[in-house]
Design a protein around this motif. Structure first.
Motif, short mmCIF file in Angstrom:
data_model
loop_
_atom_site.label_atom_id
_atom_site.label_comp_id
_atom_site.label_asym_id
_atom_site.label_seq_id
_atom_site.Cartn_x
_atom_site.Cartn_y
_atom_site.Cartn_z
N ALA A 144 0.87 -1.17 0.00
CA ALA A 144 0.00 0.00 0.00
C ALA A 144 0.90 1.22 0.00
O ALA A 144 2.00 1.20 0.56
CB ALA A 144 -0.92 0.01 1.21
N ILE A 145 0.42 2.27 -0.64
CA ILE A 145 1.20 3.50 -0.75
C ILE A 145 0.30 4.70 -0.49
O ILE A 145 -0.89 4.66 -0.81
CB ILE A 145 1.89 3.56 -2.13
CG1 ILE A 145 2.99 4.61 -2.14
CG2 ILE A 145 0.90 3.75 -3.25
CD1 ILE A 145 3.99 4.40 -3.28
N ARG A 146 0.88 5.73 0.14
CA ARG A 146 0.14 6.97 0.41
C ARG A 146 0.78 8.08 -0.40
O ARG A 146 2.00 8.27 -0.37
CB ARG A 146 0.20 7.32 1.90
CG ARG A 146 -0.58 8.54 2.30
CD ARG A 146 -0.60 8.79 3.81
NE ARG A 146 0.73 8.91 4.38
CZ ARG A 146 1.30 7.99 5.16
NH1 ARG A 146 0.67 6.87 5.47
NH2 ARG A 146 2.51 8.17 5.65
N ASP A 147 -0.05 8.82 -1.14
CA ASP A 147 0.50 9.92 -1.93
C ASP A 147 0.58 11.19 -1.10
O ASP A 147 0.19 11.21 0.07
CB ASP A 147 -0.28 10.11 -3.24
CG ASP A 147 -1.68 10.68 -3.08
OD1 ASP A 147 -2.05 11.18 -1.99
OD2 ASP A 147 -2.44 10.64 -4.08
N THR A 148 1.09 12.23 -1.68
CA THR A 148 1.31 13.47 -0.94
C THR A 148 0.01 14.22 -0.65
O THR A 148 0.02 15.18 0.12
CB THR A 148 2.28 14.40 -1.70
OG1 THR A 148 1.83 14.56 -3.05
CG2 THR A 148 3.69 13.81 -1.69
N ASP A 149 -1.09 13.77 -1.23
CA ASP A 149 -2.41 14.33 -0.91
C ASP A 149 -3.12 13.52 0.18
O ASP A 149 -4.25 13.82 0.54
CB ASP A 149 -3.30 14.39 -2.15
CG ASP A 149 -2.82 15.43 -3.17
OD1 ASP A 149 -2.22 16.44 -2.74
OD2 ASP A 149 -3.03 15.21 -4.38
N SER B 125 -1.69 6.15 -12.06
CA SER B 125 -2.81 6.21 -13.01
C SER B 125 -4.00 6.97 -12.45
O SER B 125 -4.89 7.38 -13.19
CB SER B 125 -3.23 4.80 -13.43
OG SER B 125 -3.80 4.09 -12.35
N SER B 126 -4.00 7.23 -11.14
CA SER B 126 -5.06 8.02 -10.50
C SER B 126 -4.64 9.48 -10.30
O SER B 126 -5.37 10.25 -9.69
CB SER B 126 -5.43 7.40 -9.15
OG SER B 126 -5.99 6.12 -9.34
N GLY B 127 -3.45 9.82 -10.77
CA GLY B 127 -3.01 11.20 -10.71
C GLY B 127 -2.08 11.57 -9.58
O GLY B 127 -1.79 12.75 -9.38
N ALA B 128 -1.57 10.60 -8.83
CA ALA B 128 -0.64 10.91 -7.74
C ALA B 128 0.62 11.56 -8.33
O ALA B 128 1.13 11.12 -9.35
CB ALA B 128 -0.26 9.65 -6.98
N GLU B 129 1.08 12.60 -7.65
CA GLU B 129 2.26 13.31 -8.11
C GLU B 129 3.47 13.10 -7.21
O GLU B 129 4.58 13.47 -7.56
CB GLU B 129 1.96 14.80 -8.25
CG GLU B 129 0.92 15.06 -9.31
CD GLU B 129 0.61 16.54 -9.49
OE1 GLU B 129 1.22 17.38 -8.80
OE2 GLU B 129 -0.26 16.84 -10.31
N GLY B 130 3.26 12.51 -6.05
CA GLY B 130 4.35 12.23 -5.12
C GLY B 130 3.89 11.25 -4.07
O GLY B 130 2.69 11.03 -3.90
N PHE B 131 4.86 10.65 -3.37
CA PHE B 131 4.55 9.67 -2.34
C PHE B 131 5.16 10.08 -1.01
O PHE B 131 6.27 10.61 -0.96
CB PHE B 131 5.07 8.28 -2.72
CG PHE B 131 4.50 7.74 -3.99
CD1 PHE B 131 3.14 7.68 -4.18
CD2 PHE B 131 5.33 7.31 -5.01
CE1 PHE B 131 2.61 7.18 -5.36
CE2 PHE B 131 4.82 6.81 -6.19
CZ PHE B 131 3.44 6.74 -6.37
N GLU B 132 4.44 9.81 0.06
CA GLU B 132 4.95 10.01 1.41
C GLU B 132 5.54 8.72 1.96
O GLU B 132 6.61 8.73 2.56
CB GLU B 132 3.83 10.47 2.35
CG GLU B 132 3.32 11.84 2.07
CD GLU B 132 2.18 12.23 3.00
OE1 GLU B 132 1.72 11.38 3.80
OE2 GLU B 132 1.77 13.38 2.92
#
Length: 136
Positions: free
Chosen positions: A29-34, A62-69
Motif C-alpha cells: 500500500a502506498i500513500r500519496d502526498t495528498d 494512473s489516478s493522478g498521484a504526483e508524489g509519495f509520502e
C-alpha cells in the motif's frame, strides 16, 4: 521491531488486506502526498507480471498521484523493482518492509543501497530469499 505511526499502520492494514484478497504472496500500500492511499497485491498474469508494490505505484500514478509520502510492503523483497518506481517519483518516501504477519523488519528512508542481507534491523533467523523465518 519498529512501531508504526497511525498513518503507516493504516497502510499496513491495507497491504495485508490486499495480500489476503488476492491470495498472493505479498501485498503493498502506498500513500500519496495528498493523503490518498492505494493498495494492491501481486499481478501474475501470463501477459503481465507486477509485484504488489509495482501494482500499488501503478494504481497511484494512473489516478493522478504526483508524489509519495510512504509505502508498506508486506512479505516483499528489498530487490522489488517497485522500490525504484517509488524512488523515481519521490526520492525520500519512507518504505516499510514487514513479514507476512505484519512485523516490521526495516524502515527505509531514502534509496535502498548495498546488499540487503547486511542491512540493520533484519530479525535473527529471517531468510531474505524466502522472506520468512527459518526454524532449525
Amino acid at each position: 521491531m519498529t512501531d508504526l505511526d497511525a498513518e503507516d499502520g493504516k497502510l499496513l492494514i491495507l497491504a495485508r488486506g490486499a495480500m489476503g484478497r488476492t491470495g498472493g504472496a505479498a501485498g503493498a500500500a502506498i500513500r500519496d502526498t495528498d493523503g490518498r492511499t492505494y493498495a494492491a497485491g501481486e499481478v501474475g498474469l501470463t501477459s503481465l507480471k507486477l509485484t504488489a508494490l509495482q501494482a500499488a505505484v501503478a494504481a497511484a500514478i494512473s489516478s493522478g498521484a504526483e508524489g509519495f509520502e510512504a509505502a508498506v510492503v508486506v512479505a516483499g523483497r528489498f530487490s522489488d523493482p517497485g522500490v525504484h518506481a517509488v524512488r523515481e517519483v519521490s526520492a525520500t518516501a519512507r518504505i516499510v518492509f514487514t513479514d507476512a504477519k505484519g512485523s516490521v523488519f526495516e524502515v527505509v528512508e531514502g534509496p535502498v543501497e548495498g546488499d540487503p542481507a547486511t542491512r540493520p534491523g533484519i530479525p535473527e533467523g529471517f531468510d531474505l530469499e524466502t522472506e520468512s523465518e527459518v526454524f532449525e
